[in-house]
Design an enzyme around this catalytic site. Structure first.
Site, PDB file in Angstrom:
ATOM      1  N   SER A  48       2.452   1.381   7.752  1.00  8.71           N
ATOM      2  CA  SER A  48       1.064   1.922   8.659  1.00  8.71           C
ATOM      3  C   SER A  48      -0.015   0.338   8.586  1.00  8.71           C
ATOM      4  CB  SER A  48       0.420   1.711   6.879  1.00  8.71           C
ATOM      5  OG  SER A  48       1.256   3.535   6.541  1.00  8.71           O
ATOM      6  N   HIS A  79       2.022  12.549  11.164  1.00  8.93           N
ATOM      7  CA  HIS A  79       2.090  12.592  11.708  1.00  8.93           C
ATOM      8  C   HIS A  79       3.544  12.468  12.218  1.00  8.93           C
ATOM      9  CE1 HIS A  79       1.173   9.375   8.354  1.00  8.93           C
ATOM     10  NE2 HIS A  79      -0.243   9.607   9.451  1.00  8.93           N
ATOM     11  N   HIS A 101       8.383   9.202   3.141  1.00 12.00           N
ATOM     12  CA  HIS A 101       7.929   8.416   1.987  1.00 12.00           C
ATOM     13  C   HIS A 101       8.374   9.329   1.055  1.00 12.00           C
ATOM     14  CE1 HIS A 101       5.370   6.493   4.849  1.00 12.00           C
ATOM     15  NE2 HIS A 101       4.635   5.573   4.303  1.00 12.00           N
ATOM     16  N   TYR A 103       6.321   9.858  -1.616  1.00  7.75           N
ATOM     17  CA  TYR A 103       4.934  11.168  -1.983  1.00  7.75           C
ATOM     18  C   TYR A 103       4.907  11.998  -1.407  1.00  7.75           C
ATOM     19  CZ  TYR A 103       2.814   8.525   1.356  1.00  7.75           C
ATOM     20  OH  TYR A 103       2.724   7.746   2.959  1.00  7.75           O
ATOM     21  N   GLU A 104       5.036  12.055   0.231  1.00  7.74           N
ATOM     22  CA  GLU A 104       5.329  13.880   0.883  1.00  7.74           C
ATOM     23  C   GLU A 104       6.219  14.434   0.232  1.00  7.74           C
ATOM     24  OE1 GLU A 104       4.911  12.264   5.312  1.00  7.74           O
ATOM     25  OE2 GLU A 104       6.195  10.865   4.679  1.00  7.74           O
ATOM     26  N   ALA A 131       2.583  -1.704   4.590  1.00  8.87           N
ATOM     27  CA  ALA A 131       0.961  -2.164   4.399  1.00  8.87           C
ATOM     28  C   ALA A 131       1.200  -1.601   2.716  1.00  8.87           C
ATOM     29  CB  ALA A 131       0.224  -1.160   4.802  1.00  8.87           C
ATOM     30  N   MET A 228       4.421   1.943  -1.450  1.00  6.77           N
ATOM     31  CA  MET A 228       4.409   3.111  -1.627  1.00  6.77           C
ATOM     32  C   MET A 228       5.863   3.387  -1.012  1.00  6.77           C
ATOM     33  SD  MET A 228       0.883   5.269  -1.856  1.00  6.77           S
ATOM     34  CE  MET A 228      -0.183   4.431  -2.776  1.00  6.77           C
ATOM     35  N   SER A 229       6.469   2.588  -0.667  1.00  9.17           N
ATOM     36  CA  SER A 229       7.887   2.288   0.624  1.00  9.17           C
ATOM     37  C   SER A 229       8.859   1.453   0.594  1.00  9.17           C
ATOM     38  CB  SER A 229       6.780   2.374   2.297  1.00  9.17           C
ATOM     39  OG  SER A 229       7.098   1.188   2.907  1.00  9.17           O
ATOM     40  N   ASN A 252      -4.939  -4.569   1.937  1.00 10.63           N
ATOM     41  CA  ASN A 252      -6.589  -4.738   0.582  1.00 10.63           C
ATOM     42  C   ASN A 252      -5.925  -5.526  -0.575  1.00 10.63           C
ATOM     43  OD1 ASN A 252      -4.658  -1.929   0.689  1.00 10.63           O
ATOM     44  ND2 ASN A 252      -5.633  -2.195  -1.263  1.00 10.63           N
ATOM     45  N   HIS A 264     -14.251   0.019   5.041  1.00  9.95           N
ATOM     46  CA  HIS A 264     -12.819   0.725   5.929  1.00  9.95           C
ATOM     47  C   HIS A 264     -12.432   0.212   7.281  1.00  9.95           C
ATOM     48  CE1 HIS A 264      -9.964   3.080   6.391  1.00  9.95           C
ATOM     49  NE2 HIS A 264     -10.028   3.299   7.580  1.00  9.95           N
TER      50      HIS A 264
HETATM   51  N1  HPA Z   1      -0.958  -0.119  -3.647  1.00 10.47           N
HETATM   52  C1  HPA Z   1      -0.196   0.477  -3.179  1.00 10.47           C
HETATM   53  N2  HPA Z   1       0.050   0.786  -1.253  1.00 10.47           N
HETATM   54  C2  HPA Z   1      -0.749   0.344  -1.087  1.00 10.47           C
HETATM   55  C3  HPA Z   1      -1.994  -0.088  -1.180  1.00 10.47           C
HETATM   56  C4  HPA Z   1      -2.950  -0.067  -2.452  1.00 10.47           C
HETATM   57  O1  HPA Z   1      -3.143  -1.173  -2.715  1.00 10.47           O
HETATM   58  N3  HPA Z   1      -2.530  -1.184   0.242  1.00 10.47           N
HETATM   59  C5  HPA Z   1      -1.477  -0.642   1.202  1.00 10.47           C
HETATM   60  N4  HPA Z   1      -0.684   0.478   0.558  1.00 10.47           N
END
Ligand code: HPA
Length: 294
Positions: A48, A79, A101, A103-104, A131, A228-229, A252, A264
Site C-alpha cells: 500500500s 482494486h 490478503h 482479511y479479504e 505498509a 496484515m500481509s 503510522n 490522514h
Molecule cells: N496496524 C496494522 N496494519 C497496518 C497498520 C497498523 O497500525 N498501519 C498500516 N498497516
C-alpha cells in the site's frame, strides 16, 4: 457417528492453486510479454502506498491478475492487481502491484500463490514491501524498516495441506530474511543517504487495526512493526528456496502510541515522500543484485 469438527478456517482448500497453476501462469505471462520478457533478477510485491515504483519500469508489460491462471477473478477490496514485467534501470524484474490478503477472505495458500508465480518466472529473489504500523517507539511515520525477522500471529500457514511439487515440507525458518540481501539493502541505503531501520514484523490477520492493549502485548512479544500481509508470501518463498527480503513503510504509530489521532492528509504526504526513498532504495538494490549477484 460424530464427524471430526472442522471450521472453515481450518479446512484446506483442495482447489487452491499451487505449483502446477503457477507454471501455467508463468507461461501465460511470458507469452503476453513476448520479446520484452527476460528472466527477472527479482520478484517484487508492491505494498500500500508503494505502487509508484511500477511507473519506473521501462518497456513495461501490464497483465491484470484476472488474466493470469490461478489468480482469483476479483478481490473483495475491488482494486485490481496487475503483474508488471519490465526493467528497472536496465535490470529485468517482475512486479506485482496489489496482493491477496487473508482479511479479504483468501485462503492462506492463495495469499502465497503470487510468489509461486514469481518463482515459476525464474526470480531467485523475492522482495516484499508493505505498509505497517510502528510499534518500536523510536519509529516515526515515513520511516522505512528492513524486516529482520517476523512473527506469524495469523495462526494460518499457506503450506497446510498436501506438499506442493518443489516445496520443502518443513522449511527452515532460522533465517527467513536473507542476511546477504539485508546487508546489500543497508549498503545501498547508506550510499543513498537513506535512513533504513531494522525490525521484527508482526503479521496479524486484520482487518481491524489493533487495540492499544494489543499493541502493548505485541511490543512485549518483540515486534517493531505490525501489518496484515507479507507473512504467507514469505513462507511460500522459503518453501521454494527463494532468497527473501522485505521492507515496511511505517505509515503510522500503532494504536495507543500517538497522543493525537493521525491526520490522514499528513499520512498521505508522509507516504509520498517515503515512496520516493523506497523507489531509490529498490532500484539501487536490484542494480546491485544484477552486478554483484549478492
Ligand atoms: N496496524 C496494522 N496494519 C497496518 C497498520 C497498523 O497500525 N498501519 C498500516 N498497516
Amino acid at each position: 457417528m460424530n464427524m471430526p469438527f472442522r471450521t472453515a478456517a481450518m479446512a484446506v482448500p483442495s482447489d487452491a492453486p499451487g505449483a502446477h497453476e503457477a507454471g501455467l501462469a508463468a507461461d501465460a505471462i511470458r507469452r503476453r510479454a513476448g520479446d520484452r520478457f527476460a528472466r527477472p533478477v527479482c520478484g517484487i510485491v508492491l505494498g500500500s502506498g508503494l505502487g509508484g515504483l511500477a511507473l519506473q519500469v521501462k518497456d513495461a508489460v501490464h497483465i491484470p491478475f484476472a488474466d493470469v491462471p490461478g489468480f482469483p477473478a476479483a478481490t473483495v477490496s475491488g482494486h485490481a492487481g496487475q503483474v508488471i514485467v519490465g526493467r528497472l534501470d536496465e535490470v529485468p524484474v517482475v512486479m506485482l502491484a496489489g496482493r491477496l490478503h487473508l482479511y479479504e477472505g483468501h485462503a492462506p495458500a492463495i495469499a502465497g500463490y503470487p510468489v509461486r508465480v514469481l518463482h515459476a518466472l525464474g526470480a531467485p529473489v523475492y522482495l516484499a514491501s508493505n505498509a505497517a504500523g510502528g510499534i518500536n517507539r523510536t519509529f516515526a511515520p515515513g520511516d522505512l524498516m528492513l524486516v529482520a525477522d517476523h512473527i506469524n500471529l495469523m495462526f494460518r500457514n499457506p503450506l497446510h495441506g498436501p506438499v506442493q511439487p518443489g516445496d520443502e515440507r518443513f522449511p527452515d525458518m532460522a533465517e527467513p530474511y536473507d542476511a546477504g540481501l539485508r546487508a546489500a539493502l543497508h549498503r545501498v541505503a547508506h550510499a543513498l543517504g537513506i535512513d533504513l531501520k531494522d525490525g521484527v514484523y508482526m503479521g496479524l490477520l486484520g482487518p481491524t487495526y489493533e487495540t492499544p492493549a494489543e499493541v502493548r502485548m505485541l511490543e512485549k512479544f518483540g515486534a517493531d512493526a505490525v501489518g496484515m500481509s507479507t507473512v504467507p508470501e514469505v513462507v511460500v518463498a522459503r518453501a521454494l528456496g527463494m532468497r527473501v527480503a522485505a521492507i515496511s513503510l511505517i505509515t503510522n504509530k500503532a494504536a495507543g502510541l500517538s497522543p493525537a489521532p493521525l491526520d490522514h492528509a499528513e499520512v498521505l504526504q508522509v507516504g509520498r515522500e517515503a515512496a520516493e526513498r523506497f523507489q531509490q532504495l529498490v532500484t539501487g538494490f536490484v542494480k546491485e543484485l544484477a552486478t554483484a549477484g549478492d
